[in-house]
Design a protein around this motif. Sequence first.
Motif, PDB file in Angstrom:
ATOM      1  N   LYS A 218      69.812 -46.463-102.250  1.00 18.22           N
ATOM      2  CA  LYS A 218      68.491 -47.048-102.049  1.00 18.22           C
ATOM      3  C   LYS A 218      67.700 -46.940-103.350  1.00 18.22           C
ATOM      4  O   LYS A 218      67.730 -45.905-104.004  1.00 18.22           O
ATOM      5  CB  LYS A 218      67.749 -46.332-100.916  1.00 18.22           C
ATOM      6  CG  LYS A 218      66.396 -46.941-100.583  1.00 18.22           C
ATOM      7  CD  LYS A 218      65.753 -46.199 -99.428  1.00 18.22           C
ATOM      8  CE  LYS A 218      64.387 -46.796 -99.097  1.00 18.22           C
ATOM      9  NZ  LYS A 218      63.722 -46.040 -98.001  1.00 18.22           N
ATOM     10  N   VAL A 219      66.973 -48.022-103.728  1.00 17.18           N
ATOM     11  CA  VAL A 219      66.128 -48.000-104.923  1.00 17.18           C
ATOM     12  C   VAL A 219      64.817 -48.704-104.627  1.00 17.18           C
ATOM     13  O   VAL A 219      64.755 -49.633-103.800  1.00 17.18           O
ATOM     14  CB  VAL A 219      66.821 -48.687-106.129  1.00 17.18           C
ATOM     15  CG1 VAL A 219      68.009 -47.893-106.593  1.00 17.18           C
ATOM     16  CG2 VAL A 219      67.217 -50.122-105.797  1.00 17.18           C
ATOM     17  N   ASN A 220      63.751 -48.270-105.275  1.00 17.23           N
ATOM     18  CA  ASN A 220      62.431 -48.904-105.189  1.00 17.23           C
ATOM     19  C   ASN A 220      61.760 -48.686-106.532  1.00 17.23           C
ATOM     20  O   ASN A 220      61.297 -47.589-106.837  1.00 17.23           O
ATOM     21  CB  ASN A 220      61.609 -48.294-104.053  1.00 17.23           C
ATOM     22  CG  ASN A 220      60.303 -49.040-103.820  1.00 17.23           C
ATOM     23  OD1 ASN A 220      59.604 -49.415-104.764  1.00 17.23           O
ATOM     24  ND2 ASN A 220      59.978 -49.247-102.556  1.00 17.23           N
ATOM     25  N   LYS A 221      61.696 -49.776-107.364  1.00 21.77           N
ATOM     26  CA  LYS A 221      61.179 -49.653-108.727  1.00 21.77           C
ATOM     27  C   LYS A 221      59.700 -49.326-108.734  1.00 21.77           C
ATOM     28  O   LYS A 221      59.242 -48.498-109.528  1.00 21.77           O
ATOM     29  CB  LYS A 221      61.441 -50.956-109.484  1.00 21.77           C
ATOM     30  CG  LYS A 221      61.022 -50.884-110.945  1.00 21.77           C
ATOM     31  CD  LYS A 221      61.376 -52.167-111.686  1.00 21.77           C
ATOM     32  CE  LYS A 221      60.973 -52.080-113.168  1.00 21.77           C
ATOM     33  NZ  LYS A 221      61.299 -53.312-113.911  1.00 21.77           N
ATOM     34  N   ALA A 222      58.946 -49.939-107.843  1.00 23.28           N
ATOM     35  CA  ALA A 222      57.503 -49.726-107.843  1.00 23.28           C
ATOM     36  C   ALA A 222      57.159 -48.267-107.556  1.00 23.28           C
ATOM     37  O   ALA A 222      56.256 -47.688-108.157  1.00 23.28           O
ATOM     38  CB  ALA A 222      56.839 -50.646-106.825  1.00 23.28           C
ATOM     39  N   ARG A 223      57.887 -47.683-106.648  1.00 23.42           N
ATOM     40  CA  ARG A 223      57.629 -46.280-106.292  1.00 23.42           C
ATOM     41  C   ARG A 223      58.500 -45.306-107.084  1.00 23.42           C
ATOM     42  O   ARG A 223      58.449 -44.101-106.849  1.00 23.42           O
ATOM     43  CB  ARG A 223      57.875 -46.080-104.793  1.00 23.42           C
ATOM     44  CG  ARG A 223      56.923 -46.869-103.927  1.00 23.42           C
ATOM     45  CD  ARG A 223      57.193 -46.564-102.453  1.00 23.42           C
ATOM     46  NE  ARG A 223      56.268 -47.291-101.593  1.00 23.42           N
ATOM     47  CZ  ARG A 223      56.297 -47.205-100.256  1.00 23.42           C
ATOM     48  NH1 ARG A 223      57.195 -46.433 -99.664  1.00 23.42           N
ATOM     49  NH2 ARG A 223      55.421 -47.892 -99.534  1.00 23.42           N
TER      50      ARG A 223
END
Length: 636
Positions: A188-193
């Motif tokens: 899982k990845v989330n650039k903004a967070r």
Amino acid sequence: MSEAVLDEQLSPKGFDASGNEVDLSDFEESYYRPGQVQEILKDYDKSLEGIEEGQVVSGRILRINEKEVIVDVNFKSEGIIPISEFKNVQDFKPGDEIDVFLEQVEDSEGQIILSKSRADFLRVWDRIYKAFENNETVEGRLLRRIKGGVVVDLFGVDAFLPGSQIDLRQIPDMDAIIGQTFRFRVIKVNKARRNIVVSRRVILEEDRSAMREKILAELEKQQVREGTVKNITDFGAFIDLGGVDGLLHITDMSWGRVNHPSEIVAIGDKLKVKVLDFNENKERISLGLKQLSEHPWKGIEEKFPESSRVRGKIVSITDYGAFMELEKGIEGLIHISEMSWTQHIKHPSKIVGIGDIVEAVVLKIDKDNQKISLGFKQLEPDPWERVPGEFPIGTVVNGKVRNIAAFGAFVELKEGVDGLIHISDMSWTKKINHPGELLKKGDTVEVKVLDIDPEKRRISLGIKQLSEDPWEVLSQQYQVGTEIPECEVARILDRGIVVNCSEEVEGFIPLNQLGQDTNHPSRIYKVGDKTPAKVIEFDLDGRKIVLSIADYFNDKEENVWFEYLALYPVKATTEAKGGKAKPKKGDAEPDAQKEVAAETAAEESEPQKETSVNESEEATPAAEEIPLAEETPSAE
């Protein structure tokens, strides 16, 4: 154009630290050569070109203090980065070049806002996202524990490893793996967070699946494989053979006694096991540990020959005996009947306790049923073998009354050897209802040995046999018709009364010979009363004297009879047991002998004389009467 406007246009302009426009004409020109100020301002403005918020720029460390790292990024002010953004701040020093992220050109105080962690994240973001998209395997190092999982250093940035994704099973000591490097999959990845989640479990599951297919293809019975203890239950342990689990049952762990699997194995242990069996789909696999060693019963007869002495530990106690471990996997039963030659043992726990190291004699080996019979008492000579020689029949000895039962008294002749004085062998002439009338526990008594049975371990003793049988003499003294002026009431029975004709001689007066009409003697007499009587029967063989009060007064004056009735009237039912009182002088019935026989048969019945010496204690079933469990060795 006016002069004032012209001066304003020609005056050099600049900006202060807050961005406010200022007039530089106040600076003394003497400090600079002509035109130098404009050149400086031009160079400064040029240095600011390309610096925009949201970019990664290069900076130089100026100072490091306890809370902050001061960085110069060639801007009009220095940037400040919290020291917490440096994972290993000790590896940095003033003058080092680092990449930083420009979050804000100026804050309210004119400070430039920088971030190293964001710069690190952006530097490796493309690499991490590529691994996520392509399902690639990456390496990371476990840094520290946090709530719900572990922080992982992945390419210099922090990633989160949930606790459920660390391994295939729960890890008992999480701290033990901190600092170790493992392979992970980015899930899982989330650039903004700046959120990155990794898993180690998915890689292990893939490896396990591949290994499972390989193991199932190779698996055969009697094959020895290495495995890891995965789980422990009351009935056994589950062993991970590398992608496939097998059950190591508690009965297949050791040839010896195992109370719980945890005594043999622990979770995480690596051990070699033998494949005993599996079903058609190889979903249920039975494993064995003890089968890797030789069966302990092999050559048992040579190891522990019969009649040999052995030493071992008591591992279990039951009502019928105790089990002794001779060596791992070999146990023998010491039956309760084989614990003592002479002592009556109520329970084996009175002799031994679990964990005791004891010595015993091998009595019998049953290899087919894996049973060994042992004995304690065989360690000593059987004292009963010498009894017939020490106490021949007819010998008069002194002994101590050790116990009293309803049928007799047990007398200790020597340590461990008791004899029984049956109640019928206590007196020639008196009817003894209970041995306690003559003897009590602890008395020293003289007895005569009447019989010995070494096999049954019984000795019969007698007190009355110390003197001659007086009944031949008594037959002359108490002939039929003999009058006895005074007899003392000794006992009151339902069918008559027992009286003492003398100190040593008893007689019986039936109910129909009392001379009065009553349904129970207690309505007339009580123990201790004195009454005259006449002998109406003398039974030499049955050792009985039958008397009659009615016959005694038959030839007496009537006033003598009435005087007697005044002394012993028939009491009313409220005063004594029985029916209506009808005092009258009665005649003796011709069948008095039958009445006496019936009375004495009912009242003088006694237990069998053939009684085991072992009955001196509480009754316990004989050894052969105790049922043995099929799985336990039987005592022979």
